[in-house]
Design a protein around this motif. Structure first.
Motif, mmCIF file in Angstrom:
data_model
loop_
_atom_site.group_PDB
_atom_site.id
_atom_site.type_symbol
_atom_site.label_atom_id
_atom_site.label_comp_id
_atom_site.label_asym_id
_atom_site.label_seq_id
_atom_site.Cartn_x
_atom_site.Cartn_y
_atom_site.Cartn_z
ATOM 1 N N TYR A 54 24.099 37.830 42.249
ATOM 2 C CA TYR A 54 25.360 37.604 41.543
ATOM 3 C C TYR A 54 25.146 37.054 40.146
ATOM 4 C CZ TYR A 54 29.620 35.106 40.205
ATOM 5 O OH TYR A 54 30.702 34.619 39.515
ATOM 6 N N PHE A 55 24.225 36.100 40.007
ATOM 7 C CA PHE A 55 24.111 35.372 38.748
ATOM 8 C C PHE A 55 23.522 36.236 37.634
ATOM 9 C CE2 PHE A 55 22.335 32.025 35.933
ATOM 10 C CZ PHE A 55 23.522 31.352 35.684
ATOM 11 N N ILE B 74 47.706 38.455 41.671
ATOM 12 C CA ILE B 74 48.000 39.709 42.371
ATOM 13 C C ILE B 74 47.614 39.514 43.839
ATOM 14 C CG2 ILE B 74 47.648 42.208 42.394
ATOM 15 C CD1 ILE B 74 46.602 41.998 39.537
ATOM 16 N N PRO B 75 48.529 39.106 44.717
ATOM 17 C CA PRO B 75 48.178 38.820 46.114
ATOM 18 C C PRO B 75 47.548 39.996 46.851
ATOM 19 C CG PRO B 75 50.367 37.977 45.582
ATOM 20 C CD PRO B 75 49.936 38.819 44.428
ATOM 21 N N GLU B 76 47.847 41.208 46.410
ATOM 22 C CA GLU B 76 47.278 42.382 47.071
ATOM 23 C C GLU B 76 45.748 42.383 47.026
ATOM 24 O OE1 GLU B 76 47.365 47.283 46.607
ATOM 25 O OE2 GLU B 76 48.367 45.974 45.150
ATOM 26 N N LEU B 77 45.186 41.721 46.027
ATOM 27 C CA LEU B 77 43.735 41.717 45.877
ATOM 28 C C LEU B 77 43.035 40.910 46.964
ATOM 29 C CD1 LEU B 77 43.328 41.371 42.002
ATOM 30 C CD2 LEU B 77 43.004 43.397 43.419
ATOM 31 N N ASN B 78 43.765 40.046 47.660
ATOM 32 C CA ASN B 78 43.147 39.334 48.774
ATOM 33 C C ASN B 78 42.654 40.315 49.838
ATOM 34 O OD1 ASN B 78 43.420 36.495 48.068
ATOM 35 N ND2 ASN B 78 45.626 36.799 48.264
ATOM 36 N N LEU C 106 29.626 41.133 42.071
ATOM 37 C CA LEU C 106 30.332 40.622 40.899
ATOM 38 C C LEU C 106 31.738 41.203 40.795
ATOM 39 C CD1 LEU C 106 30.157 38.839 38.414
ATOM 40 C CD2 LEU C 106 29.128 40.744 37.170
ATOM 41 N N GLY C 107 31.899 42.469 41.161
ATOM 42 C CA GLY C 107 33.223 43.072 41.118
ATOM 43 C C GLY C 107 34.187 42.428 42.095
ATOM 44 N N LEU C 108 33.744 42.151 43.307
ATOM 45 C CA LEU C 108 34.613 41.496 44.285
ATOM 46 C C LEU C 108 34.979 40.088 43.847
ATOM 47 C CD1 LEU C 108 33.024 42.607 47.680
ATOM 48 C CD2 LEU C 108 35.043 43.522 46.557
ATOM 49 N N THR C 109 34.091 39.428 43.134
ATOM 50 C CA THR C 109 34.407 38.092 42.619
ATOM 51 C C THR C 109 35.529 38.149 41.593
ATOM 52 O OG1 THR C 109 32.106 37.433 42.974
ATOM 53 C CG2 THR C 109 33.430 36.038 41.548
ATOM 54 N N THR C 110 35.537 39.182 40.767
ATOM 55 C CA THR C 110 36.628 39.329 39.797
ATOM 56 C C THR C 110 37.950 39.601 40.498
ATOM 57 O OG1 THR C 110 36.154 41.698 39.527
ATOM 58 C CG2 THR C 110 35.032 40.168 38.052
ATOM 59 N N TRP C 111 37.929 40.366 41.579
ATOM 60 C CA TRP C 111 39.147 40.575 42.364
ATOM 61 C C TRP C 111 39.635 39.274 42.980
ATOM 62 C CZ3 TRP C 111 38.414 45.777 45.508
ATOM 63 C CH2 TRP C 111 38.604 46.851 44.621
ATOM 64 N N GLN C 112 38.718 38.516 43.541
ATOM 65 C CA GLN C 112 39.106 37.267 44.176
ATOM 66 C C GLN C 112 39.674 36.277 43.153
ATOM 67 O OE1 GLN C 112 35.898 35.209 46.079
ATOM 68 N NE2 GLN C 112 37.245 33.988 47.377
ATOM 69 N N LEU D 123 25.817 41.327 32.059
ATOM 70 C CA LEU D 123 26.786 42.401 31.899
ATOM 71 C C LEU D 123 28.133 41.860 31.454
ATOM 72 C CD1 LEU D 123 25.969 44.385 35.178
ATOM 73 C CD2 LEU D 123 25.056 44.781 32.874
ATOM 74 N N SER D 124 28.800 42.623 30.605
ATOM 75 C CA SER D 124 30.167 42.321 30.188
ATOM 76 C C SER D 124 31.120 43.474 30.467
ATOM 77 C CB SER D 124 30.203 41.979 28.693
ATOM 78 O OG SER D 124 29.675 43.048 27.913
ATOM 79 N N ASP D 125 30.602 44.654 30.718
ATOM 80 C CA ASP D 125 31.415 45.821 31.046
ATOM 81 C C ASP D 125 31.619 45.864 32.556
ATOM 82 O OD1 ASP D 125 32.720 48.206 31.252
ATOM 83 O OD2 ASP D 125 31.072 49.448 30.487
ATOM 84 N N ASP D 126 32.888 45.789 32.999
ATOM 85 C CA ASP D 126 33.149 45.734 34.441
ATOM 86 C C ASP D 126 32.773 47.034 35.140
ATOM 87 O OD1 ASP D 126 35.130 47.263 33.307
ATOM 88 O OD2 ASP D 126 36.773 46.396 34.485
#
Length: 311
Positions: free
Chosen positions: A242-243, A271-275, A259-265, A249-252
């Motif tokens: 993760y680290f 946005i509650p749907e992201l849970n 790392l992508g799931l961390t941005t969703w969380q 990286l700066s481009d998602d």
């Protein structure tokens, strides 16, 4: 003068000679003892450990079938109105299918990085185990120091280095550090010293085989259990890393799954749907790791079998 012979002894009945033997035969064999208390304690401890590790996986499977409302409003360890396929389809379709990009990136980082790290570690470990050269032990001590050094301590220096050469925010910024595995070099050297016989190498050289051919045809096959272990450790380590991607990286669109799931969380408060999408994505991210373990475990079994009949 007649010689009198002593009277013949009468055969002793089985029950008189060994009364327990007849009883054992009537009972169908010797009496079996019950399991030892130590064995019962060991089985109990292993059961508790298995439940400890499998319970989060079970919860993840159950949670991936629920809607966002049921995820917090129902009992967490049981199903409620399962909609598994619908949830997973939302994971893949959200934000123009960004999860597909994250999955491809994770497979690229972990797959290519794991293979290259395994080959590099196998070659380095074999060289340190077989060849004699000045400074060999010093090189090995440096490798051991690399095992003890945490990877998070190197993330910032690596970022500064890659920024200087213009590789920051590229795939190379994650791939190049992933091909280095000090633990893999250490493990391959120890295994090569024990499993690669010098007689086999000498016979191959007498037959005219070069060093690269010996390594590619003989050594890699002999070291298969160690190489599979290095690959699996490296694959799991890169997949869960993760680290390093966070720093590099700066481009998602170049993010791995972790790392992508961390941005969703992090955005789930807005946005509650992201849970629910985060839970479904976490479930999908576990599947490649489980598949790799199931596929590669047969190489460990074959390696153990070869070692048990060797010599």
């Amino acid at each position: 003068m007649s010689v009198s012979t002593p009277p013949a002894k009468k055969p002793v009945a089985d029950s008189a000679r060994a009364p327990w033997a007849a009883g054992a035969r009537r009972a169908g064999g010797p009496r079996r003892r019950g399991p030892k208390p130590s064995r019962i304690l060991l089985v109990a401890l292993l059961t508790v450990a298995a439940l400890y590790f499998l319970l989060p996986v079970y919860w993840l499977v159950v949670a991936s079938t629920k809607s966002s409302a049921d995820l917090f409003g129902t009992f967490g360890l049981w199903f409620s109105d399962p909609r598994w396929l619908d949830n997973l389809s939302k994971v893949f379709s959200y934000a123009d299918g960004v999860f597909w990009s994250w999955t491809f990136n994770s497979i690229l980082y972990a797959g290519v990085g794991g293979v290259l790290a395994t080959l590099l570690a196998g070659a380095a470990g074999y060289a340190l185990a077989v060849y004699r050269f000045r400074g060999r032990e010093a090189v090995f001590k440096v490798v051991l120091a690399g095992v003890l050094l945490p990877s998070t301590a190197l993330a910032l220096p690596l970022y500064l280095l890659f920024s200087k050469v213009g590789l920051a925010n590229t795939y190379w910024a994650v791939l190049i550090p992933s091909v280095v595995s000090p633990f893999g070099v250490y493990l391959c050297r120890i295994y090569a010293e024990a499993a690669v016989p010098a007689e086999m190498l000498e016979a191959a050289r007498v037959d005219g085989a070069g060093e690269w051919r010996i390594f590619g045809t003989l050594v890699l096959r002999t070291m298969t259990p160690a190489l599979v272990t290095v690959f699996l450790f490296q694959f799991v380590g890169i997949w869960n890393n993760y680290f390093l991607p966070l720093v590099m990286l700066s481009d998602d669109r170049k993010y791995p799954i972790t790392l992508g799931l961390t941005t969703w969380q992090a955005a789930a408060n807005r946005i509650p749907e992201l849970n629910q999408l985060t839970v479904g994505g976490a479930f999908l991210s576990v599947l490649p790791l489980a598949a790799a373990m199931l596929v590669l475990q047969r190489y460990w079994r074959s390696g153990l079998t070869q070692g048990s009949v060797k010599g």
